[in-house]
Design a protein around this motif. Structure first.
Motif, PDB file in Angstrom:
ATOM      1  N   LEU A 150       0.717  -0.967   0.298  1.00  0.00           N
ATOM      2  CA  LEU A 150      -0.423   0.038   0.213  1.00  0.00           C
ATOM      3  C   LEU A 150       0.465   1.668   0.071  1.00  0.00           C
ATOM      4  O   LEU A 150       1.089   2.340  -1.002  1.00  0.00           O
ATOM      5  N   GLN A 151       2.092   1.506   0.997  1.00  0.00           N
ATOM      6  CA  GLN A 151       2.249   2.641   0.937  1.00  0.00           C
ATOM      7  C   GLN A 151       4.132   2.468   0.019  1.00  0.00           C
ATOM      8  O   GLN A 151       4.538   3.736   0.547  1.00  0.00           O
TER       9      GLN A 151
ATOM     10  N   LEU B  19       5.216  -0.520  -2.359  1.00  0.00           N
ATOM     11  CA  LEU B  19       5.530   0.099  -2.933  1.00  0.00           C
ATOM     12  C   LEU B  19       5.253   0.511  -4.927  1.00  0.00           C
ATOM     13  O   LEU B  19       6.836   0.308  -5.149  1.00  0.00           O
ATOM     14  N   THR B  20       4.722   1.538  -4.757  1.00  0.00           N
ATOM     15  CA  THR B  20       4.899   2.287  -5.927  1.00  0.00           C
ATOM     16  C   THR B  20       6.283   2.773  -5.809  1.00  0.00           C
ATOM     17  O   THR B  20       6.928   3.083  -7.758  1.00  0.00           O
ATOM     18  N   CYS B  21       6.757   3.366  -5.168  1.00  0.00           N
ATOM     19  CA  CYS B  21       8.178   3.908  -5.479  1.00  0.00           C
ATOM     20  C   CYS B  21      10.001   2.698  -5.489  1.00  0.00           C
ATOM     21  O   CYS B  21      10.496   2.517  -6.112  1.00  0.00           O
TER      22      CYS B  21
ATOM     23  N   GLN C  96       9.075  -0.009  -6.076  1.00  0.00           N
ATOM     24  CA  GLN C  96       8.600  -1.762  -6.699  1.00  0.00           C
ATOM     25  C   GLN C  96       8.451  -3.390  -5.946  1.00  0.00           C
ATOM     26  O   GLN C  96       8.926  -2.789  -4.473  1.00  0.00           O
ATOM     27  N   THR C  97       7.594  -3.634  -7.003  1.00  0.00           N
ATOM     28  CA  THR C  97       7.061  -4.602  -6.036  1.00  0.00           C
ATOM     29  C   THR C  97       8.165  -5.587  -5.591  1.00  0.00           C
ATOM     30  O   THR C  97       8.312  -7.015  -5.308  1.00  0.00           O
TER      31      THR C  97
END
Lengths: 444, 147
Positions: free
Chosen positions: B50-51, B53-55, B57-58
């Motif tokens: 949620l907090q 991963l976007t930056c 990465q997976t």
């Protein structure tokens, strides 16, 4: 429809050519060399002979086009420009044994660089040639080097500083620029923020209103090319509301500036309106035609390529549906989200077929902000233009830089396209700032 | 023919019954057996997705030169520094292994001690990392000194 060619350049003639060149350079070095302080005294005093590069990916191109690896291993190769005599100058955002500009030359015309000279002492992104000068930028300043008639640099260790003290605060530091034909330089000063939140990149944090960043960044500033030591007070805020621009070019058909904006990241910071899928698709990466005084709307709006509307940012009360930004300009082309356009070039050569003349090439660095959805980009796109306006849909021109579909999806690309330049013969050069490879793309 | 079918149905019925019992037994088994470490890892993964991963990465490899990777001694080393970064954020753009990362890490002071412990335990034991868990008491200790 696509062909896959990158020939290996390792023929016997080339080896002989190199031997002759080495002999030539040894003789040349004896004439020039370096002075006692170790600074470069001549453009040719530290010429390196290059071994032919080996391609490690296969590029897909439209029929009739061919790509060769012109050079490799340069480091963070950002923007690129080519002199009328064919010297290829590459700006590095890293240093190669302390030097930050690479001059490449293909002396035997086989499509591969065989000589290299390194100079410059500032890392950065921007580089361009106009009226006998080579311009190059750090993340704070812009410099110029005087060129000889053959396009070689006369003062490699002593450039003139034409602009200084531009804001550089971590995010969006690259001072990419474009040059017009009237003695002006247009410099990107990127926003040191994603979306002007009170707490940058913090879930749910509201936007500051009015956004204080717009005074000195998030726009394009116009300066003179022939005036030394200019600062903000000497420049004009030519356009505002542009989050960050790395790819920009002066269009000689319209006599206007065109820019590619890097759209905002992380709409999932407002999960009540944006899930992972919507975040991967929004907002558009926009191409804008810029006239003096234009406002592209950042940080108050973004452009939605699905609804074709300017949407109020969630930081400023938006919900993904409410429109806003009536005073903001509309994009000329809306590309998919997060692809990171780092290079823009209007093609004015004669080598490529008619379709490509005056059209725009865009180097997309590739996304990271689509995670956990698959990443995209890592290609060079093309938009046909007629009378200064797009005359058809954009398409992928050169693909395969990432090294495969899995590497594209994960974002672990082998190469990342960054800069574009047109050679005097109409060839297209593409840089990669991941491994420092330069491709030369030719037609038949 | 009918008898044969009946026999088969009966057999299938027993197979299914046996299967259901086994599955419920396994579920019970798992719940009982879940270690504090496993619980922390599961909760940490949810928070990460949620907090973070976007930056980052997976695969935790980040996006050079914008967002740093969550690997190496910076992540597996001193817990206190990591806890402090999660609470206060980071905008110093210090070089990590020769790369200056451009994006900021936002502060997360509202996260509970246990949430920070969970997400850091997850990060320290994913992406090829193997390091000691972070406990809520570790977070509490660091937080009290930050005030």
């Amino acid at each position: 429809m696509h062909i896959f060619i990158i020939p290996l350049k390792k023929d016997f003639m080339k080896q002989i050519g190199n031997c002759i060149l080495i002999a030539f350079v040894v003789a040349n070095s004896a004439c020039h060399g370096t002075n006692s302080s170790g600074t470069i005294t001549s453009d040719t005093s530290k010429m390196l002979q290059l071994t032919p590069p080996k391609p490690d990916v296969t590029l897909a191109l439209p029929e009739g086009f061919k790509a060769t690896v012109f050079a490799d291993g340069l480091g963070k190769a950002r923007h690129i420009t080519v002199s009328s005599a064919g010297y290829v100058y590459v700006k590095l955002n890293s240093d190669k044994k302390g030097k930050t500009i690479v001059r490449l030359q293909d002396s035997n015309g086989d499509g591969v660089a065989d000589q290299e000279i390194d100079f410059g002492s500032f890392k950065g992104t921007g580089i361009g040639i106009k009226n006998g000068y080579l311009y190059a930028s750090s993340d704070v300043d812009v410099y110029r080097f005087k060129l000889n008639e053959d396009g070689s640099v006369t003062n490699p260790s002593g450039p003139e500083k034409i602009i200084s003290g531009l804001i550089s605060r971590g995010e969006h530091e690259a001072k990419a620029f474009a040059l017009d034909n009237a003695g002006n330089i247009y410099v990107n000063i990127g926003a040191y923020s994603n979306s002007c939140q009170v707490a940058d990149r913090k879930n749910g944090s509201p936007g500051i209103k009015p956004c204080p960043i717009l005074d000195s960044a998030a726009g394009i500033w116009q300066f003179r090319t022939d005036k030394m030591n200019q600062t903000y007070s000497d420049g004009v805020r030519y356009a505002t509301g542009l989050r960050n621009v790395v790819g920009l070019d002066w269009n000689t058909t319209t006599n206007t500036l065109f820019v590619m904006q890097h759209g905002r990241d992380q709409l999932t910071m407002f999960p009540q309106y944006y899930n992972d899928k919507r975040n991967a698709e929004l907002p558009a990466e926009c191409m804008y035609e810029i006239h003096k005084g234009d406002n592209a709307g950042w940080p108050y709006i973004y452009y939605d390529p699905v609804q074709n509307k300017k949407i109020l940012e969630p930081e400023y009360g938006g919900d993904g549906v409410k429109t806003a930004g009536e005073d903001a300009i509309n994009p000329v082309v809306a590309f998919p989200a997060h692809l990171a356009p780092n290079g823009l070039l209007f093609y004015t050569g004669n080598q490529f077929p008619e379709k490509y003349r005056n059209g725009a090439f865009i180097a997309f660095h590739g996304s990271w902000n689509r995670a956990p959805e698959p990443q995209e980009g890592f290609y060079v796109a093309f938009v046909p233009f007629s009378n200064g306006k797009p005359s058809g849909k954009w398409e992928i021109f050169a693909n395969g830089f990432s090294g495969g579909a899995d590497k594209t999806a994960s974002g672990n690309a082998v190469h990342r396209p960054c800069g574009l330049a047109q050679g005097p013969d109409g060839s297209l050069y593409v840089t990669d700032d991941s491994k420092g490879t330069i491709w030369k793309i030719t037609y038949k | 023919m009918t008898i044969k079918l009946r026999k088969v149905s009966f057999f299938i019925f027993f197979l299914l019954l046996f299967g259901i019992i086994r599955v419920s037994a396994q579920e019970n088994h798992c719940v009982v057996k879940k270690s504090p470490y496993r619980l922390s890892m599961d909760s940490g993964k949810k928070i990460y997705n949620l907090q973070c991963l976007t930056c980052h990465q997976t695969d935790g490899q980040g996006a050079e030169p914008l967002n740093p990777p969550l690997t190496g001694k910076q992540v597996s080393g001193d817990k206190k520094k990591l806890i402090e970064i999660v609470i206060r954020g980071l905008n110093t753009h210090e070089e990590i292994d020769g790369v200056k990362y451009q994006n900021v890490m936002p502060p997360n002071p509202e996260m509970k001690d246990q949430q920070i412990a969970d997400v850091l335990t997850y990060i320290r034991n994913s992406f090829g990392n193997k390091a000691a868990s972070v406990k809520a008491s570790d977070v509490k200790a660091v937080r009290s000194k930050l005030k």
